[in-house]
Design a protein around this motif. Structure first.
Motif, PDB file in Angstrom:
ATOM      1  N   ALA A   1       9.582 -64.891  20.681  1.00  0.00           N
ATOM      2  CA  ALA A   1       9.876 -65.462  19.539  1.00  0.00           C
ATOM      3  C   ALA A   1      10.450 -66.650  19.440  1.00  0.00           C
ATOM      4  O   ALA A   1      10.107 -67.478  18.659  1.00  0.00           O
ATOM      5  N   TYR A   2      11.378 -66.910  20.212  1.00  0.00           N
ATOM      6  CA  TYR A   2      12.267 -68.255  20.370  1.00  0.00           C
ATOM      7  C   TYR A   2      12.150 -68.688  21.709  1.00  0.00           C
ATOM      8  O   TYR A   2      12.960 -68.310  22.704  1.00  0.00           O
ATOM      9  N   PRO A   3      11.273 -69.660  22.095  1.00  0.00           N
ATOM     10  CA  PRO A   3      10.999 -70.247  23.479  1.00  0.00           C
ATOM     11  C   PRO A   3      11.998 -70.861  23.960  1.00  0.00           C
ATOM     12  O   PRO A   3      12.444 -71.057  25.393  1.00  0.00           O
TER      13      PRO A   3
ATOM     14  N   VAL B   1       9.345 -75.227  16.197  1.00  0.00           N
ATOM     15  CA  VAL B   1       9.361 -76.339  15.129  1.00  0.00           C
ATOM     16  C   VAL B   1      10.677 -76.300  14.337  1.00  0.00           C
ATOM     17  O   VAL B   1      11.451 -77.301  14.214  1.00  0.00           O
ATOM     18  N   GLN B   2      11.040 -75.131  13.913  1.00  0.00           N
ATOM     19  CA  GLN B   2      12.236 -74.893  13.015  1.00  0.00           C
ATOM     20  C   GLN B   2      13.354 -74.398  13.887  1.00  0.00           C
ATOM     21  O   GLN B   2      13.064 -73.562  14.838  1.00  0.00           O
ATOM     22  N   GLY B   3      14.660 -74.559  13.633  1.00  0.00           N
ATOM     23  CA  GLY B   3      15.595 -74.277  14.358  1.00  0.00           C
ATOM     24  C   GLY B   3      16.545 -73.441  13.490  1.00  0.00           C
ATOM     25  O   GLY B   3      16.848 -73.695  12.447  1.00  0.00           O
ATOM     26  N   THR B   4      17.102 -72.189  13.953  1.00  0.00           N
ATOM     27  CA  THR B   4      18.037 -71.311  13.328  1.00  0.00           C
ATOM     28  C   THR B   4      19.232 -71.143  14.141  1.00  0.00           C
ATOM     29  O   THR B   4      19.332 -70.902  15.106  1.00  0.00           O
ATOM     30  N   ALA B   5      20.630 -71.662  13.596  1.00  0.00           N
ATOM     31  CA  ALA B   5      21.918 -71.572  14.155  1.00  0.00           C
ATOM     32  C   ALA B   5      22.502 -70.312  13.811  1.00  0.00           C
ATOM     33  O   ALA B   5      22.500 -69.878  12.891  1.00  0.00           O
ATOM     34  N   ARG B   6      23.183 -69.786  14.964  1.00  0.00           N
ATOM     35  CA  ARG B   6      24.070 -68.791  14.793  1.00  0.00           C
ATOM     36  C   ARG B   6      25.433 -69.067  15.547  1.00  0.00           C
ATOM     37  O   ARG B   6      25.210 -69.594  16.896  1.00  0.00           O
ATOM     38  N   ARG B   7      26.561 -68.478  15.414  1.00  0.00           N
ATOM     39  CA  ARG B   7      27.692 -68.342  16.183  1.00  0.00           C
ATOM     40  C   ARG B   7      27.680 -66.972  16.868  1.00  0.00           C
ATOM     41  O   ARG B   7      27.500 -65.939  16.252  1.00  0.00           O
ATOM     42  N   ALA B   8      27.902 -66.818  17.891  1.00  0.00           N
ATOM     43  CA  ALA B   8      28.082 -65.660  18.843  1.00  0.00           C
ATOM     44  C   ALA B   8      29.265 -65.423  19.813  1.00  0.00           C
ATOM     45  O   ALA B   8      29.624 -66.594  20.153  1.00  0.00           O
TER      46      ALA B   8
ATOM     47  N   ARG C   1       8.935 -78.371   4.715  1.00  0.00           N
ATOM     48  CA  ARG C   1       7.645 -78.010   4.928  1.00  0.00           C
ATOM     49  C   ARG C   1       7.061 -78.311   6.161  1.00  0.00           C
ATOM     50  O   ARG C   1       5.863 -77.905   6.369  1.00  0.00           O
ATOM     51  N   LEU C   2       7.682 -78.677   6.995  1.00  0.00           N
ATOM     52  CA  LEU C   2       7.212 -78.900   8.382  1.00  0.00           C
ATOM     53  C   LEU C   2       6.736 -77.546   9.287  1.00  0.00           C
ATOM     54  O   LEU C   2       7.758 -76.715   9.312  1.00  0.00           O
ATOM     55  N   ALA C   3       5.604 -77.660   9.397  1.00  0.00           N
ATOM     56  CA  ALA C   3       5.107 -76.217  10.159  1.00  0.00           C
ATOM     57  C   ALA C   3       4.646 -76.308  11.522  1.00  0.00           C
ATOM     58  O   ALA C   3       4.582 -75.628  12.427  1.00  0.00           O
ATOM     59  N   VAL C   4       3.853 -77.566  11.839  1.00  0.00           N
ATOM     60  CA  VAL C   4       3.316 -77.896  13.035  1.00  0.00           C
ATOM     61  C   VAL C   4       3.664 -79.201  13.626  1.00  0.00           C
ATOM     62  O   VAL C   4       3.812 -80.306  12.810  1.00  0.00           O
ATOM     63  N   LEU C   5       3.938 -79.142  15.174  1.00  0.00           N
ATOM     64  CA  LEU C   5       4.324 -80.635  15.700  1.00  0.00           C
ATOM     65  C   LEU C   5       3.029 -80.650  16.503  1.00  0.00           C
ATOM     66  O   LEU C   5       2.681 -79.752  17.433  1.00  0.00           O
ATOM     67  N   ARG C   6       2.412 -81.931  16.779  1.00  0.00           N
ATOM     68  CA  ARG C   6       1.293 -82.260  17.528  1.00  0.00           C
ATOM     69  C   ARG C   6       1.355 -83.397  18.303  1.00  0.00           C
ATOM     70  O   ARG C   6       1.693 -84.541  17.794  1.00  0.00           O
TER      71      ARG C   6
ATOM     72  N   PRO D   1      -4.268 -89.560  25.937  1.00  0.00           N
ATOM     73  CA  PRO D   1      -5.571 -89.339  26.937  1.00  0.00           C
ATOM     74  C   PRO D   1      -5.750 -88.246  27.640  1.00  0.00           C
ATOM     75  O   PRO D   1      -6.773 -87.730  27.950  1.00  0.00           O
ATOM     76  N   GLU D   2      -4.587 -87.432  27.659  1.00  0.00           N
ATOM     77  CA  GLU D   2      -4.813 -86.146  28.533  1.00  0.00           C
ATOM     78  C   GLU D   2      -5.080 -84.903  27.589  1.00  0.00           C
ATOM     79  O   GLU D   2      -5.341 -83.927  28.172  1.00  0.00           O
ATOM     80  N   GLY D   3      -5.213 -85.278  26.301  1.00  0.00           N
ATOM     81  CA  GLY D   3      -5.664 -83.938  25.375  1.00  0.00           C
ATOM     82  C   GLY D   3      -4.424 -83.864  24.204  1.00  0.00           C
ATOM     83  O   GLY D   3      -4.056 -85.043  23.799  1.00  0.00           O
ATOM     84  N   GLU D   4      -3.969 -82.753  23.972  1.00  0.00           N
ATOM     85  CA  GLU D   4      -3.083 -82.498  23.055  1.00  0.00           C
ATOM     86  C   GLU D   4      -2.303 -81.375  23.276  1.00  0.00           C
ATOM     87  O   GLU D   4      -2.657 -80.486  23.925  1.00  0.00           O
ATOM     88  N   ALA D   5      -1.224 -81.164  22.649  1.00  0.00           N
ATOM     89  CA  ALA D   5      -0.266 -80.077  22.845  1.00  0.00           C
ATOM     90  C   ALA D   5       0.434 -79.938  21.380  1.00  0.00           C
ATOM     91  O   ALA D   5       0.682 -80.932  20.842  1.00  0.00           O
ATOM     92  N   THR D   6       0.714 -78.511  20.892  1.00  0.00           N
ATOM     93  CA  THR D   6       1.077 -78.452  19.675  1.00  0.00           C
ATOM     94  C   THR D   6       2.246 -77.393  19.882  1.00  0.00           C
ATOM     95  O   THR D   6       2.333 -76.565  20.571  1.00  0.00           O
ATOM     96  N   ARG D   7       3.147 -77.326  18.826  1.00  0.00           N
ATOM     97  CA  ARG D   7       4.098 -76.323  18.398  1.00  0.00           C
ATOM     98  C   ARG D   7       3.909 -75.956  16.935  1.00  0.00           C
ATOM     99  O   ARG D   7       3.906 -76.719  16.260  1.00  0.00           O
ATOM    100  N   ALA D   8       3.708 -74.506  16.630  1.00  0.00           N
ATOM    101  CA  ALA D   8       3.903 -74.105  15.376  1.00  0.00           C
ATOM    102  C   ALA D   8       4.963 -73.286  15.001  1.00  0.00           C
ATOM    103  O   ALA D   8       5.371 -72.355  15.933  1.00  0.00           O
ATOM    104  N   SER D   9       5.482 -73.199  13.644  1.00  0.00           N
ATOM    105  CA  SER D   9       6.438 -72.383  13.197  1.00  0.00           C
ATOM    106  C   SER D   9       6.081 -71.244  12.562  1.00  0.00           C
ATOM    107  O   SER D   9       5.498 -71.378  11.245  1.00  0.00           O
ATOM    108  N   PRO D  10       6.088 -70.064  12.932  1.00  0.00           N
ATOM    109  CA  PRO D  10       5.964 -68.756  12.269  1.00  0.00           C
ATOM    110  C   PRO D  10       6.509 -68.542  11.010  1.00  0.00           C
ATOM    111  O   PRO D  10       6.096 -68.490   9.941  1.00  0.00           O
TER     112      PRO D  10
END
Length: 541
Positions: free
Chosen positions: A491-493, A531-538, A438-443, A447-456
């Motif tokens: 798409a994948y930072p 937020v979400q991770g997808t693993a691949r062998r290459a 269910r996890l879609a957003v990390l925040r 004191p400095e404000g906020e930072a977020t990451r969201a999962s499309p």
């Protein structure tokens, strides 16, 4: 026949004795570390000039059991008339093995134990004067578990830090001599590649980026060791030569050989940064930032005599402390006690057996130039790492509808010795606490404000919409062990690159491209959308 008597006026006395493992006060008040070799100094004085050369007998007891007896010959042709700690020949000395430095051990010394010298008073030849053996203050400490990480600077033609089995001792020798450690257990990790750009003025936060990556690397590796990055910097001249998380378990420093180009060498840099890992502030020599206001000796000197036990070399009280910015340092009794006490109550990381690995989310970031940074998260199999204490910052996980799945208050750790103020955090949150499907957003907020990451992907799944395109990457071997990786960085930072044979992370790769050093034929790539991770062998072409 008449006889005339000559009055006996010579009198010997043991004024003091102490055992030292690197630093000690004249009263012997600095605790000793179990199993660590020590050096015994016994200070015998006479009340007048003389040519006496008494031996000193030293006995070690455990309870009422006699463990060991040592007889020390006179160091010179007479007994000193006052107590002096310098030179070494002003005392009766002997090396003491770590096997005798144990809890519940006590010590008793006698000057001229066989009473071969004529003295006015023989009742004060024993130390302690009571004749009862004096208990040693012996503490148990953990070995310093360390991992040296050669760092490859992908943005600087793959410059790689110089650390090998043959020069490993260059980094650890001074640390093993000065700090209250029974031993230093160091290994060398596979090289780590970073996109961080290191400059003298740290214009783009490369110093802090690399340190945060090393801290995250330690968590992803599920390692019980402190991580120390060895870096060959692409510049010369700087206000510092290393940086550390304080308190924490990660640091990095230059690979500069001792004495090279007039710079502080790799051994002093490393020893200095590990002091910060152990929560020590700077000692006030060399104008460091944030000096310790409670440091007891003016100008950051060590204040009492030190000793290099392995070399039987005395260290003057006028030398600078290891946590200062001055050359040719040793350790003060103040810093020694601080490190000993910190490690006794805050041993980090805990032994590997303390918690088994489990599926967790690596959530990490920090503070840079007055703003919060939240790095892309990754699923990892590791032991949980949660905030140790609450603080003014909050880390939250939300689902696509904004419902809170978890929340932690925490306090980030400072980054010390870098060109600019910064902070860092790295947690491994067990999947059982955060409902990963269910996890879609990390925040993160503070004191400095906020930072977020969201999962499309998470938002698309919640809306029953089309899933984002699967990640794709190109892996090509350029030459030797240099491999080029490229992918869609929009798409994948970030991509966590692993060697599938060893499981070790080779890079937290940023910005769609990186070069990695590896002889592997294939790699595991974990693509994070934030937020979400997808693993691949290459396969490497």
């Amino acid at each position: 026949v008449s006889f005339s008597a000559t009055a006996l006026t010579l009198n010997l006395k043991i004024q003091a004795l102490y055992l030292t493992q690197s630093t000690q006060t004249q009263s012997g008040s600095v605790p000793l570390v179990k199993d660590r070799n020590a050096y015994l100094r016994v200070f015998v004085t006479a009340n007048e000039s003389n040519s006496a050369t008494p031996v000193v007998r030293v006995r070690f007891y455990q309870g009422s059991n006699l463990l060991d007896t040592r007889t020390i010959a006179a160091p010179g042709s007479s007994v000193p008339t006052s107590l002096n700690e310098e030179p070494l020949t002003a005392s009766w000395n002997t090396a003491i093995p770590g096997s005798l430095i144990q809890p519940n051990v006590s010590i008793l010394a006698d000057a001229d134990p066989d009473r071969t010298l004529l003295e006015a008073d023989k009742t004060d030849n024993t130390f302690p004067a009571s004749g009862t053996a004096q208990a040693l203050d012996v503490r148990t400490a953990n070995a310093f578990q360390l991992r040296l990480v050669p760092v490859r600077l992908a943005a600087s033609n793959n410059l790689t830090g110089d650390v090998t089995e043959s020069n490993k001792a260059d980094y650890t020798s001074l640390t093993g001599k000065v700090y209250p450690l029974p031993s230093v257990d160091a290994d060398i990790r596979a090289a780590y590649s970073t996109n961080a750009v290191l400059t003298v003025d740290d214009a783009n936060d490369g110093w802090g980026i690399l340190l945060r990556e090393l801290d995250a690397l330690r968590v992803a590796d599920n390692s019980p060791r402190y991580y120390y990055g060895v870096v060959k910097v692409p510049f010369s001249g700087s206000t510092g030569a290393g940086i550390a998380i304080s308190p924490g378990t990660a640091a990095w420093g230059w690979d500069t050989p001792d004495g090279s180009a007039g710079l502080t060498g790799r051994g002093q840099i490393a020893a200095h940064e590990w002091a910060h890992n152990w929560n020590r502030l700077h000692s006030p020599c060399g104008s460091p930032a944030g000096p310790d206001p409670e440091y007891p000796y003016a100008n950051g000197v060590i204040g009492v005599y030190g000793l290099d036990v392995a070399a039987s070399a005395l260290k003057s009280p006028s030398l600078p402390d290891i946590v200062s910015y001055c050359a040719n340092p040793w350790i003060s009794d103040y810093t020694y006690r601080g490190v000993l006490n910190y490690r006794a109550t805050n041993f980090e990381p805990p032994p590997a057996a303390a918690a088994g690995p489990e599926l967790s989310l690596l959530v990490w970031g920090g503070i840079s130039r007055g703003r919060l940074v939240l790095e892309p998260a990754f699923p990892v199999l590791t032991r949980p790492v949660l905030p140790r204490e609450p603080g003014p910052y909050t880390l939250e996980g939300l689902d696509a509808g904004g419902a809170r799945l978890f929340s932690f208050a925490f306090r980030p750790a400072d980054l010390v010795d870098g060109p600019q103020p910064a902070a860092s955090f790295a947690f491994a949150i067990p999947a059982r606490l955060l409902e990963p499907d269910r996890l879609a957003v990390l925040r993160v907020s503070g004191p400095e404000g906020e930072a977020t990451r969201a999962s499309p992907a998470a938002f698309a799944a919640a809306a029953a919409g089309p899933a984002p395109a699967p990640p794709r990457a190109s892996l090509r071997r350029r030459a030797g062990d240099v491999v080029e990786l490229s992918w869609d960085g929009g798409a994948y930072p970030m991509v966590m690159v692993r060697d599938p044979r060893t499981g070790l992370v080779l890079s937290f790769a940023r910005e769609g491209a990186v070069t990695i050093g590896t002889a592997a034929r294939e790699l595991e790539l974990v693509f994070s959308d934030g937020v979400q991770g997808t693993a691949r062998r290459a396969t490497i072409r």
